[in-house]
Design a protein around this motif. Structure first.
Motif, PDB file in Angstrom:
ATOM      1  N   TYR A   1       0.834  -1.212   0.000  1.00  0.00           N
ATOM      2  CA  TYR A   1       0.000   0.000   0.000  1.00  0.00           C
ATOM      3  C   TYR A   1       0.865   1.257   0.000  1.00  0.00           C
ATOM      4  O   TYR A   1       0.594   2.219  -0.743  1.00  0.00           O
ATOM      5  N   ASP A   2       1.918   1.267   0.814  1.00  0.00           N
ATOM      6  CA  ASP A   2       2.793   2.432   0.880  1.00  0.00           C
ATOM      7  C   ASP A   2       3.513   2.652  -0.447  1.00  0.00           C
ATOM      8  O   ASP A   2       3.672   3.793  -0.906  1.00  0.00           O
ATOM      9  N   LEU A   3       3.958   1.567  -1.098  1.00  0.00           N
ATOM     10  CA  LEU A   3       4.623   1.708  -2.388  1.00  0.00           C
ATOM     11  C   LEU A   3       3.681   2.269  -3.449  1.00  0.00           C
ATOM     12  O   LEU A   3       4.059   3.151  -4.231  1.00  0.00           O
ATOM     13  N   ALA A   4       2.464   1.759  -3.470  1.00  0.00           N
ATOM     14  CA  ALA A   4       1.526   2.146  -4.523  1.00  0.00           C
ATOM     15  C   ALA A   4       0.962   3.547  -4.297  1.00  0.00           C
ATOM     16  O   ALA A   4       0.998   4.390  -5.213  1.00  0.00           O
TER      17      ALA A   4
ATOM     18  N   LEU B   1       3.770   6.116  -5.159  1.00  0.00           N
ATOM     19  CA  LEU B   1       3.271   6.040  -6.537  1.00  0.00           C
ATOM     20  C   LEU B   1       4.125   5.110  -7.408  1.00  0.00           C
ATOM     21  O   LEU B   1       4.268   5.321  -8.612  1.00  0.00           O
ATOM     22  N   ASP B   2       4.666   4.073  -6.793  1.00  0.00           N
ATOM     23  CA  ASP B   2       5.473   3.086  -7.522  1.00  0.00           C
ATOM     24  C   ASP B   2       4.597   1.863  -7.792  1.00  0.00           C
ATOM     25  O   ASP B   2       4.760   0.797  -7.211  1.00  0.00           O
ATOM     26  N   PHE B   3       3.655   2.020  -8.712  1.00  0.00           N
ATOM     27  CA  PHE B   3       2.659   0.986  -8.956  1.00  0.00           C
ATOM     28  C   PHE B   3       3.268  -0.248  -9.615  1.00  0.00           C
ATOM     29  O   PHE B   3       2.791  -1.357  -9.419  1.00  0.00           O
ATOM     30  N   GLY B   4       4.295  -0.080 -10.404  1.00  0.00           N
ATOM     31  CA  GLY B   4       4.918  -1.229 -11.049  1.00  0.00           C
ATOM     32  C   GLY B   4       5.544  -2.173 -10.045  1.00  0.00           C
ATOM     33  O   GLY B   4       5.302  -3.388 -10.080  1.00  0.00           O
ATOM     34  N   TYR B   5       6.337  -1.633  -9.132  1.00  0.00           N
ATOM     35  CA  TYR B   5       6.977  -2.472  -8.123  1.00  0.00           C
ATOM     36  C   TYR B   5       5.949  -3.035  -7.149  1.00  0.00           C
ATOM     37  O   TYR B   5       6.039  -4.198  -6.736  1.00  0.00           O
ATOM     38  N   ALA B   6       4.945  -2.238  -6.776  1.00  0.00           N
ATOM     39  CA  ALA B   6       3.886  -2.729  -5.892  1.00  0.00           C
ATOM     40  C   ALA B   6       3.127  -3.879  -6.538  1.00  0.00           C
ATOM     41  O   ALA B   6       2.751  -4.854  -5.865  1.00  0.00           O
ATOM     42  N   SER B   7       2.906  -3.798  -7.851  1.00  0.00           N
ATOM     43  CA  SER B   7       2.227  -4.893  -8.560  1.00  0.00           C
ATOM     44  C   SER B   7       3.067  -6.154  -8.555  1.00  0.00           C
ATOM     45  O   SER B   7       2.543  -7.262  -8.431  1.00  0.00           O
ATOM     46  N   ALA B   8       4.390  -6.004  -8.693  1.00  0.00           N
ATOM     47  CA  ALA B   8       5.263  -7.175  -8.648  1.00  0.00           C
ATOM     48  C   ALA B   8       5.182  -7.861  -7.285  1.00  0.00           C
ATOM     49  O   ALA B   8       5.127  -9.095  -7.194  1.00  0.00           O
ATOM     50  N   LEU B   9       5.155  -7.078  -6.212  1.00  0.00           N
ATOM     51  CA  LEU B   9       5.014  -7.657  -4.871  1.00  0.00           C
ATOM     52  C   LEU B   9       3.673  -8.371  -4.728  1.00  0.00           C
ATOM     53  O   LEU B   9       3.585  -9.436  -4.108  1.00  0.00           O
ATOM     54  N   SER B  10       2.626  -7.804  -5.326  1.00  0.00           N
ATOM     55  CA  SER B  10       1.300  -8.429  -5.243  1.00  0.00           C
ATOM     56  C   SER B  10       1.279  -9.764  -5.982  1.00  0.00           C
ATOM     57  O   SER B  10       0.675 -10.736  -5.507  1.00  0.00           O
TER      58      SER B  10
END
Length: 317
Positions: free
Chosen positions: A275-278, A282-291
């Motif tokens: 949540y903090d990354l996204a 605003l680092d949605f690409g890396y947050a998506s990889a973690l998801s």
């Protein structure tokens, strides 16, 4: 006149093309049944596609990009996954989450089994079952805030009671060694009634004759629980463990409104980090990889649980 043997059409029900004849009682297959089933399935299917399947596919695509809302996504391949491997915050978040799951699920399962057995043996009152389930109906954020104020270091009622019996007040949410177990115990209190009712439903399916036979063989209460109840509850326990462990890995709201990941990242669980990354960085690409990685981990844990517990087998036969 000698009767001729029945032809293929007669043996297949007398319908042209070999179709079975409709039974006279009207219980045979009907075309309208499939049509009605599709109509009832359509809303759920649309909801699944719109709110689950499409976001999952988009998330998998974003995990291969460098993306923020300020610029269009830029394809970077597996760069986010390589970054993940060398990210100490990710491994810390996974370790914190795994510790939380062990504490929460271990205590919750033991307490829930105990409550279910007590309800089975002592009372089957609907009022008692409603009282046990009551904490589950309270919103998780409300439960977290109530316990946050009750466990406050200076004014919390729990620390006031501890001082009255001669125990020093405890910083339940401020001590790195106490914060995570405290959050886990709060969620044990909230979810144990729901888990207990699932197990209680499984106990209802066990025939009383099994216990009578065990009692005739000289088995006491503990031996009956260990040799009869637990083996026959295995399919139900497997389902309960899959549901509760998956839910525990998704812990977010209790941490967000109490410790916000502190102190010193002691409660920074993986969902809070994503949540903090996204939405914070605003680092949605890396947050998506973690998801995506979290999804794969949860899928693997669920399949491993089902295999180890032999959920598709029953000892009832």
């Amino acid at each position: 006149m000698t009767a001729l043997p029945a032809g293929p059409r007669a043996r297949r029900g007398g319908r042209p093309g070999g179709r079975p004849a409709r039974r006279p009682d009207g219980e045979g297959p009907r075309r309208g049944d499939l049509r009605a089933a599709l109509v009832f399935l359509l809303p759920a299917t649309i909801g699944f596609v719109v709110f689950y399947l499409v976001p999952a596919v988009r998330g998998a695509w974003f995990s291969l990009t460098d993306y923020s809302v300020l610029a269009p996504p830029r394809f970077v391949g597996l760069e986010n996954y390589d970054r993940l491997v060398h990210d100490p915050l990710f491994w810390n978040a996974m370790g914190v989450t795994a510790t939380y799951v062990v504490i929460n699920i271990g205590l919750q399962t033991v307490v829930a089994i105990g409550l279910a057995v007590l309800m089975q043996r002592l009372t089957r009152s609907v009022l008692v079952r409603g009282a046990v389930l009551l904490p589950y109906f309270v919103a998780n954020v409300v439960v977290a805030l109530v316990w946050f104020f009750m466990l406050d270091y200076q004014m919390g009622v729990v620390n006031v009671l501890l001082q009255k019996v001669g125990v020093d007040p405890q910083a339940f949410f401020g001590d790195p060694t106490l914060a995570l177990p405290t959050i886990a115990l709060i969620n044990v209190w909230r979810h144990m009634g729901y888990t207990a009712l699932l197990i209680f439903a499984g106990l209802q399916a066990i025939s009383p004759q099994v216990y009578e036979a065990a009692e005739l063989d000289g088995a006491g209460a503990w031996r009956q629980f260990r040799s009869v109840t637990l083996p026959l509850l295995r399919p139900v326990l497997a389902l309960v463990l899959v549901v509760t462990i998956t839910g525990s890995f998704q812990i977010f709201d209790t941490v967000a409104v109490t410790t916000a990941g502190g102190p010193i990242d002691a409660t920074r669980v993986i969902y809070l980090y994503i949540y903090d990354l996204a939405f914070g960085q605003l680092d949605f690409g890396y947050a998506s990889a973690l998801s995506v990685v979290l999804f794969v981990v949860l899928l693997g844990i669920a399949l491993l649980q089902l295999r180890l517990t032999r959920a598709n087998e029953s000892d009832a036969s």
